[in-house]
Design an enzyme around this catalytic site. Structure first.
Site, mmCIF file in Angstrom:
data_model
loop_
_atom_site.group_PDB
_atom_site.id
_atom_site.type_symbol
_atom_site.label_atom_id
_atom_site.label_comp_id
_atom_site.label_asym_id
_atom_site.label_seq_id
_atom_site.Cartn_x
_atom_site.Cartn_y
_atom_site.Cartn_z
ATOM 1 N N SER A 1 0.791 -1.232 0.000
ATOM 2 C CA SER A 1 0.000 0.000 0.000
ATOM 3 C C SER A 1 0.822 1.282 0.000
ATOM 4 C CB SER A 1 -0.944 -0.019 1.204
ATOM 5 O OG SER A 1 -0.253 -0.281 2.413
ATOM 6 N N GLY B 1 -0.819 4.165 -5.234
ATOM 7 C CA GLY B 1 -2.065 3.810 -5.902
ATOM 8 C C GLY B 1 -3.260 3.677 -4.975
ATOM 9 N N ILE B 2 -4.111 2.705 -5.287
ATOM 10 C CA ILE B 2 -5.318 2.477 -4.495
ATOM 11 C C ILE B 2 -4.945 2.149 -3.054
ATOM 12 C CG2 ILE B 2 -7.279 0.919 -4.158
ATOM 13 C CD1 ILE B 2 -7.480 0.703 -7.215
ATOM 14 N N TYR C 1 -4.417 -12.650 -14.680
ATOM 15 C CA TYR C 1 -4.980 -11.627 -13.794
ATOM 16 C C TYR C 1 -6.484 -11.815 -13.648
ATOM 17 C CZ TYR C 1 -5.940 -6.960 -11.897
ATOM 18 O OH TYR C 1 -6.346 -5.910 -11.110
#
Length: 268
Positions: free
Chosen positions: A13, A16-17, A158
């Site tokens: 983390s 990005g998100i 993915y």
């Protein structure tokens, strides 16, 4: 998340998100552990944390290729805080040069993508369950993808791994509910992160937005809000849900993009 301050662990983390999620929890006053995999990555993110003035973000080593690091990260948090209330399984990867369609993807590359993406959810969740059960419950939020909901013409590893994470989310919710642990998933659509800008061509980004009724990419903060909801007391009776946050992408007729900008007369 209204009754008490909680301890949150967000894997992978530093950007990005994932970092948007860390920031959202930290700004709300929760002690938030930010998973990082390299000192270089951590150094860059620390500058942003200092700029934001957030004092309750704590880094913890978490490398998806070091499978034992999930257990070690959880043990570190428990040792320091005595509990983990929220786990956000944010890690996800795909190599656009090797994760292609079925015909052109090497089997070992396919398996590697599945291994990394699925083990990140499996191992971290397995590590926190005993602690959440002991403390009377908790919340696990898995970051999936619109690619795990809608079939694609590429990135088979993915897509399959994210679809499996959706199914794993439902299984986990069913198995862990009696322990007081809620499990939900957020499926982002195309989000304006550095990874998307680096790995997706401008042409692809534009094509996505043509098929998105809201006609823009999401901001990472918008994904963080969905995660925050699932972790909050407002979602205390919500588990096993797969929430697509993709601006309506994939909704309705497949020829939406070809007709959306035409006049009513031209659509007939």
């Amino acid at each position: 998340m209204t009754d008490m301050k909680k301890v949150v662990f967000v894997t992978a983390s530093c950007r990005g998100i994932g970092f948007a999620v860390v920031r959202r929890f930290a700004e709300a006053g929760h002690t938030t552990y930010m998973g990082y995999f390299s000192e270089e990555e951590l150094a860059e993110t620390k500058q942003e944390i200092e700029r934001l003035g957030l004092k309750n973000i704590r880094p913890v080593f978490n490398d998806a290729r070091d499978k034992d690091s999930y257990r070690q990260a959880v043990e570190t948090i428990i040792e320091e805080m005595g509990r983990i209330d929220v786990l956000v399984n944010n890690f996800g990867t795909s190599n656009p040069r090797t994760d292609l369609d079925l015909e052109h993807t090497k089997y070992e590359d396919f398996l590697n993508c599945l291994d990394l993406n699925l083990s990140s959810v499996f191992l971290s969740s397995q590590a926190v369950i005993p602690h959440m059960e002991k403390q009377g419950g908790g919340a696990i939020i898995n970051i999936s993808s619109i690619g795990g909901v809608l079939p694609d013409i590429a990135r088979i590893g993915y897509a399959v791994s994210k679809n499996a994470i959706n199914y794993m989310t439902e299984n986990m919710a069913l198995q862990l509910g009696r322990k007081g642990i809620r499990v939900n998933a957020v499926c982002p659509g195309q989000t304006a992160t550095d990874a998307v800008k680096k790995n997706m061509s401008p042409e692809f980004q534009e094509l996505f937005m043509r098929h998105c009724p809201i006609r823009r990419m999401a901001e990472p903060s918008e994904m963080a809000e969905a995660v925050f909801y699932f972790a909050s007391d407002a979602a205390a009776y919500t588990t096993g849900q797969i929430l697509v946050v993709a601006g309506g992408f994939g909704l309705g007729t497949p020829i939406f993009a070809d007709f959306a900008d035409r006049s009513a007369d031209e659509r007939h």
